[in-house]
Design a protein around this motif. Structure first.
Motif, PDB file in Angstrom:
ATOM      1  N   GLU A 394     -10.942  15.099 -46.800  1.00  0.00           N
ATOM      2  CA  GLU A 394      -9.859  16.024 -46.484  1.00  0.00           C
ATOM      3  C   GLU A 394      -8.933  16.251 -47.666  1.00  0.00           C
ATOM      4  N   LYS A 395      -9.340  15.938 -48.857  1.00  0.00           N
ATOM      5  CA  LYS A 395      -8.481  16.203 -49.995  1.00  0.00           C
ATOM      6  C   LYS A 395      -8.232  17.689 -50.168  1.00  0.00           C
ATOM      7  N   MET A 396      -9.247  18.485 -49.871  1.00  0.00           N
ATOM      8  CA  MET A 396      -9.129  19.925 -50.067  1.00  0.00           C
ATOM      9  C   MET A 396      -8.147  20.546 -49.046  1.00  0.00           C
ATOM     10  N   VAL A 397      -8.026  19.861 -47.908  1.00  0.00           N
ATOM     11  CA  VAL A 397      -7.159  20.481 -46.854  1.00  0.00           C
ATOM     12  C   VAL A 397      -5.842  19.706 -46.708  1.00  0.00           C
ATOM     13  N   ARG A 398      -5.444  18.887 -47.735  1.00  0.00           N
ATOM     14  CA  ARG A 398      -4.217  18.100 -47.649  1.00  0.00           C
ATOM     15  C   ARG A 398      -2.997  18.978 -47.416  1.00  0.00           C
ATOM     16  N   GLN A 399      -2.961  20.095 -48.125  1.00  0.00           N
ATOM     17  CA  GLN A 399      -1.790  20.943 -48.005  1.00  0.00           C
ATOM     18  C   GLN A 399      -1.604  21.454 -46.574  1.00  0.00           C
ATOM     19  N   GLN A 400      -2.755  21.781 -45.963  1.00  0.00           N
ATOM     20  CA  GLN A 400      -2.683  22.290 -44.584  1.00  0.00           C
ATOM     21  C   GLN A 400      -2.175  21.200 -43.622  1.00  0.00           C
ATOM     22  N   VAL A 405       2.105  18.426 -40.428  1.00  0.00           N
ATOM     23  CA  VAL A 405       3.013  17.296 -40.225  1.00  0.00           C
ATOM     24  C   VAL A 405       4.461  17.749 -40.263  1.00  0.00           C
ATOM     25  N   ALA A 406       4.767  18.652 -41.182  1.00  0.00           N
ATOM     26  CA  ALA A 406       6.148  19.157 -41.255  1.00  0.00           C
ATOM     27  C   ALA A 406       6.530  19.891 -39.975  1.00  0.00           C
ATOM     28  N   GLN A 407       5.565  20.646 -39.448  1.00  0.00           N
ATOM     29  CA  GLN A 407       5.844  21.379 -38.205  1.00  0.00           C
ATOM     30  C   GLN A 407       6.062  20.411 -37.039  1.00  0.00           C
ATOM     31  N   LYS A 408       5.216  19.378 -36.995  1.00  0.00           N
ATOM     32  CA  LYS A 408       5.398  18.393 -35.942  1.00  0.00           C
ATOM     33  C   LYS A 408       6.737  17.671 -36.075  1.00  0.00           C
TER      34      LYS A 408
END
Length: 593
Positions: A394-400, A405-408
């Motif tokens: 999941e390194k490629m999708v870390r930003q997502q 997490v910020a939304q949660k």
């Protein structure tokens, strides 16, 4: 004519005394005796056949199927018409039938006769419902009048203690009232004679309708003489008797709508007088002092001719009716207040239920928040595990994922903010409940303070009215005394002037009499000199005549000058002549000098 309701009360006592089983039933033989005695004291012809026809034996024994009250109303009370009906004799007959079975006066401070009077007063003040009772307000009224009649001071704390001892009971029977008076709880320090006189005074006032009585002087209409009589003031008349035993009545003064009472000035040596003017004649009455005159005038003026029109026979019955109406209004007000309190209680319970519903909702919200928090923690743990397992993948999708997490986190902050708002709302609700309870306590304290202020205001108003009446009486008495003193001073001044004028007249008459006396003295002295001269001349003339007259053969009189020349008869004749001339000379007017 006495009201039927007041005649039924003594009969109820007698009937209850004959009811040995307390089932409201009396044997027919006893009812016959009771009916015969009632007809005798009420002066009604007794018909035993009507009683036999009305009372018929049933299968259970000699008890009336129709009841005694219809017979009593139809054949006895409806026939009470005579004015010679002695109510006291009627009460004594009913008292004799009932008192020995209900009370023993040996351990009391009052006699049987005084207990009978208290029993009559109980019947007068009791409520018009059966069984007969006297309420606490009428007990206080009677005890106050009894204390006043005994010359004692009413003790309000002692009566308050007595009401506390009664607890929830607010009435007494006749026998309990007699025992209360006989034990002397409210007459400590008063001897038996004073207590008996106090009971007699209240009995005379309430039962015999005697408003005032005492000795006074009355002027006769024919011989115009003043005679002492015993006067008795009743609601419609002022009767006078030979003495206070009331055996020989001399007359009645009818106090109808046309009568009036006025004070009179001093006359015929009587000072404190007043007159009662009626339609046919006037009555002049005298008392010993001004206070008694004022008391009798006020007592006579208080008699209201309107009482018979309203179906009342005395001011005491009017006052009793007013007290009952006041108690009825107070009970109605208390019922209204109870209804309002019940409504407030219902509203309070409704608010309590609403607050309970809100508390349940808050608890449910807290449970949901705790459940959500558990779910969030579990989800976060799962994510962390997934992050550790799939870190490289999941390194490629870390930003997502960071955005998620910020939304949660933002949603979590909003949820926590809602939880804090709910907790704050819960605290506010608790404060509101506390404020409501404090408001109720303040309302209760304010209601008690208001009731106390109303009682103090009523007491102060009564005290001010009493002081105002005393000031008016004192002012009227002072004005009357000033007028009487002014009239007495004017009369004394007129008498002094008349005495001075009479003194001056006597002084002038004395001077005239003195001058006349001097003139008469001079005339008397001149007449004496003149008489002396004439006596000398007569003596000389008689001497000459004696010398020339012949002598008498009778024995001669011997004088200082020798034998007299006249006889005894001549001497008597000459004496008479001299006396007549002397009288004529004294009566003749003297010539002026």
């Amino acid at each position: 004519m006495w009201p039927r309701q007041e005649l039924l009360k003594p009969i109820w006592h007698a009937f209850s005394a004959l009811d040995l089983d307390h089932e409201g039933k009396v044997s027919k033989s006893q009812l016959k005796v009771l009916s015969y005695n009632l007809c005798t004291v009420m002066r009604i012809p007794h018909d035993p056949l009507t009683l036999e026809e009305h009372f018929k034996d049933d299968n259970e024994g000699p008890v009336s199927n129709h009841g005694y009250m219809p017979y009593l109303n139809k054949f006895i009370l409806d026939k009470v018409r005579t004015k010679n009906f002695d109510v006291e004799e009627f009460n004594k007959m009913c008292w004799t039938l009932c008192y020995k079975k209900n009370i023993h006066t040996k351990h009391l401070l009052i006699s049987d006769h005084d207990a009978f009077k208290v029993w009559c007063i109980f019947n007068f003040l009791s409520e018009d419902k059966y069984p007969l009772i006297i309420v606490i307000e009428e007990i206080e009224y009677f005890l106050r009048k009894l204390t006043e009649a005994m010359g004692s001071v009413w003790s309000e704390p002692r009566f308050a203690d007595y009401k506390l001892k009664m607890k929830t009971k607010t009435w007494l029977t006749a026998w309990e009232l007699i025992e209360l008076v006989g034990l002397g709880y409210f007459s400590q320090g008063v001897n038996r004679h004073s207590m008996s006189m106090g009971i007699d005074a209240v009995f005379i006032e309430l039962i015999l309708d005697v408003l005032k009585q005492g000795y006074m002087l009355k002027k006769g209409h024919k011989r115009k003489n003043w005679t002492e009589r015993w006067f008795v003031l009743r609601p419609s008349s002022l009767s006078y008797y030979v003495c206070e035993d009331l055996l020989e009545k001399r007359g009645d003064i009818i106090l109808d709508q046309a009568y009036c009472v006025e004070p009179l000035p001093e006359k015929e040596g009587k000072k404190c007088l007043f007159i009662i003017k009626c339609a046919d004649k006037n009555f002049e009455i005298g008392v010993s002092d001004r206070k008694k005159r004022q008391d009798w005038i006020q007592g006579t003026e208080l008699v209201s001719p309107e009482l018979p029109r309203r179906g009342l026979t005395s001011p005491h019955r009017e006052a009793r009716l007013s007290r009952r109406e006041l108690r009825l209004r107070r009970h109605v007000d208390e019922d209204d207040l109870s209804e309002r309190m019940r409504q407030l209680q219902a509203a309070n319970e409704s608010k309590q239920r609403q607050l309970e519903d809100m508390r349940m909702k808050m608890e449910e919200a807290e449970a949901k928040a705790a459940l959500e928090e558990l779910r969030r923690k579990k989800t976060q743990a799962d994510l962390q595990d997934r992050y550790r397992k799939d870190l490289e993948r999941e390194k490629m999708v870390r930003q997502q994922m960071e955005e998620q997490v910020a939304q949660k986190s933002s949603e979590l902050e909003q949820y926590l903010q809602r939880v804090r708002e709910l907790e704050d709302m819960y605290h506010r609700l608790e404060e509101a409940l506390e404020d409501e309870r404090q408001a109720k306590r303040d309302e209760e304290a304010m209601r008690k303070l208001q009731a106390k202020l109303l009682e103090e205001e009523a007491a102060k108003r009564a005290e001010l009215e009493q002081i105002h009446l005393q000031q008016q009486r004192a002012l009227s008495q002072t004005q009357a005394e000033n007028q009487e003193l002014l009239a007495e001073r004017l009369a004394k001044e007129r008498g002094l002037q008349a005495a001075m004028q009479q003194l001056e007249r006597l002084e002038s008459e004395r001077r005239g009499a003195l001058e006349q006396y001097q003139i008469v003295s001079k005339n008397l002295e001149r007449a004496a000199n003149k008489t002396k001269k004439w006596k000398d001349k007569v003596a000389k003339q008689e001497g000459l005549l004696r010398l020339i007259q012949p002598g008498d053969k009778a024995p001669q009189l011997i004088t200082n000058w020798g034998p007299a020349s006249f006889t005894n008869s001549e001497l008597e004749l000459r004496k008479k002549t001299w006396q007549d001339s002397k009288i004529q000379a004294a009566q003749a007017p003297w010539p002026n000098e």
